[in-house]
Motif scaffolding. Structure first.
Motif, short mmCIF file in Angstrom:
data_model
loop_
_atom_site.label_atom_id
_atom_site.label_comp_id
_atom_site.label_asym_id
_atom_site.label_seq_id
_atom_site.Cartn_x
_atom_site.Cartn_y
_atom_site.Cartn_z
N LYS A 32 0.83 -1.21 0.00
CA LYS A 32 0.00 0.00 0.00
C LYS A 32 0.87 1.26 0.00
O LYS A 32 0.59 2.23 -0.71
CB LYS A 32 -0.92 0.02 1.22
CG LYS A 32 -2.11 -0.95 1.11
CD LYS A 32 -2.89 -1.05 2.40
CE LYS A 32 -3.59 0.20 2.76
NZ LYS A 32 -5.03 0.16 2.54
N LYS A 33 1.92 1.23 0.81
CA LYS A 33 2.83 2.38 0.87
C LYS A 33 3.52 2.59 -0.48
O LYS A 33 3.65 3.72 -0.95
CB LYS A 33 3.87 2.18 1.97
CG LYS A 33 3.32 2.41 3.36
CD LYS A 33 4.39 2.20 4.42
CE LYS A 33 3.78 2.32 5.80
NZ LYS A 33 4.74 2.00 6.86
N HIS A 34 3.95 1.51 -1.09
CA HIS A 34 4.61 1.60 -2.40
C HIS A 34 3.65 2.17 -3.43
O HIS A 34 4.02 3.04 -4.24
CB HIS A 34 5.11 0.21 -2.81
CG HIS A 34 5.71 0.18 -4.18
ND1 HIS A 34 6.92 0.80 -4.47
CD2 HIS A 34 5.28 -0.35 -5.35
CE1 HIS A 34 7.20 0.62 -5.73
NE2 HIS A 34 6.21 -0.07 -6.30
N ARG A 35 2.42 1.71 -3.44
CA ARG A 35 1.42 2.18 -4.40
C ARG A 35 1.15 3.67 -4.19
O ARG A 35 1.02 4.44 -5.15
CB ARG A 35 0.13 1.36 -4.24
CG ARG A 35 -0.87 1.58 -5.33
CD ARG A 35 -0.49 0.78 -6.55
NE ARG A 35 -1.39 1.11 -7.62
CZ ARG A 35 -1.00 1.40 -8.86
NH1 ARG A 35 0.27 1.35 -9.17
NH2 ARG A 35 -1.86 1.71 -9.77
N ALA A 36 1.03 4.09 -2.93
CA ALA A 36 0.78 5.50 -2.63
C ALA A 36 1.94 6.36 -3.10
O ALA A 36 1.74 7.47 -3.63
CB ALA A 36 0.57 5.67 -1.13
N GLN A 37 3.15 5.84 -2.94
CA GLN A 37 4.34 6.59 -3.37
C GLN A 37 4.35 6.74 -4.90
O GLN A 37 4.65 7.82 -5.42
CB GLN A 37 5.60 5.86 -2.91
CG GLN A 37 6.87 6.60 -3.23
CD GLN A 37 8.11 5.82 -2.78
OE1 GLN A 37 8.00 4.70 -2.32
NE2 GLN A 37 9.27 6.45 -2.95
N VAL A 38 4.01 5.67 -5.62
CA VAL A 38 3.94 5.73 -7.08
C VAL A 38 2.93 6.78 -7.51
O VAL A 38 3.19 7.62 -8.38
CB VAL A 38 3.57 4.35 -7.67
CG1 VAL A 38 3.17 4.45 -9.13
CG2 VAL A 38 4.71 3.38 -7.49
N LYS A 39 1.77 6.82 -6.87
CA LYS A 39 0.73 7.79 -7.24
C LYS A 39 1.17 9.21 -6.89
O LYS A 39 0.86 10.16 -7.60
CB LYS A 39 -0.58 7.44 -6.55
CG LYS A 39 -1.23 6.18 -7.10
CD LYS A 39 -2.58 5.95 -6.49
CE LYS A 39 -3.26 4.78 -7.16
NZ LYS A 39 -4.67 4.71 -6.86
N ARG A 40 1.86 9.36 -5.75
CA ARG A 40 2.34 10.66 -5.33
C ARG A 40 3.32 11.22 -6.36
O ARG A 40 3.32 12.41 -6.67
CB ARG A 40 3.00 10.55 -3.95
CG ARG A 40 2.95 11.83 -3.15
CD ARG A 40 3.50 11.70 -1.74
NE ARG A 40 2.90 10.63 -0.98
CZ ARG A 40 3.59 9.57 -0.51
NH1 ARG A 40 4.88 9.45 -0.72
NH2 ARG A 40 2.97 8.62 0.16
N GLN A 41 4.19 10.37 -6.91
CA GLN A 41 5.18 10.79 -7.87
C GLN A 41 4.55 11.18 -9.22
O GLN A 41 5.11 11.98 -9.97
CB GLN A 41 6.23 9.70 -8.09
CG GLN A 41 7.15 9.51 -6.92
CD GLN A 41 8.07 8.30 -7.09
OE1 GLN A 41 7.87 7.49 -7.97
NE2 GLN A 41 9.05 8.20 -6.21
N ARG A 42 3.40 10.63 -9.52
CA ARG A 42 2.72 10.93 -10.79
C ARG A 42 2.05 12.30 -10.76
O ARG A 42 1.75 12.85 -11.83
CB ARG A 42 1.65 9.88 -11.08
CG ARG A 42 2.19 8.57 -11.55
CD ARG A 42 1.03 7.68 -11.91
NE ARG A 42 1.47 6.32 -12.12
CZ ARG A 42 0.70 5.25 -12.03
NH1 ARG A 42 -0.58 5.41 -11.71
NH2 ARG A 42 1.16 4.05 -12.25
#
Length: 141
Positions: free
Chosen positions: A126-136
């Protein structure tokens, strides 16, 4: 075929309780297909049979409800050229359906807690997914 039909150790159906009807079958057979009645309809009255124990009868009627017509289960076999082979196939099919319906229900699943490792993996993903979305995101948001 005058022997009783053994479905399970508790359920043995007498030959007299089975009803057979013969008709002309479609399919292979050449000229003989037009003259011989090799197709078999095997019927068994589940609702009124003295061979079926009462506790098992309720389970059979409930599980076979979609296949029963007035409490009677009918199986058709017409894939063989010979009547004898179709009779055997119909009896095997009837026994298989009754055996499947008579089987005890599966045990209920005992709920267990998720393991610590599985919880940690879920949170990490979940943290990894949130980080990917944050970077987009664009810097304007």
């Amino acid at each position: 075929m005058s022997e009783p039909l053994r479905v399970t150790s508790r359920l043995v159906i007498a030959e007299a309780e089975l009803s057979e009807r013969f008709s002309r079958a479609s399919g292979p057979g050449g000229q003989g297909v037009n003259t011989t009645s090799s197709r078999v309809e095997l019927s068994f009255d589940v609702g009124r049979s003295p061979s079926v124990p009462e506790d098992l009868r309720a389970r059979l009627l409930a599980r076979l409800a979609g296949r029963l017509t007035g409490g009677v289960l009918t199986v058709v076999a017409g894939e063989h050229r010979e009547q004898r082979a179709n009779r055997r196939a119909a009896r095997e099919r009837l026994a298989a359906q009754l055996r499947q319906a008579a089987a005890p229900p599966p045990k209920k699943r005992r709920p267990t807690r998720p393991t610590r490792g599985s919880q940690e993996r879920r949170l990490a993903s979940k943290k990894h997914r949130a980080q990917v979305k944050r970077q987009r995101r664009s810097r304007d948001d």
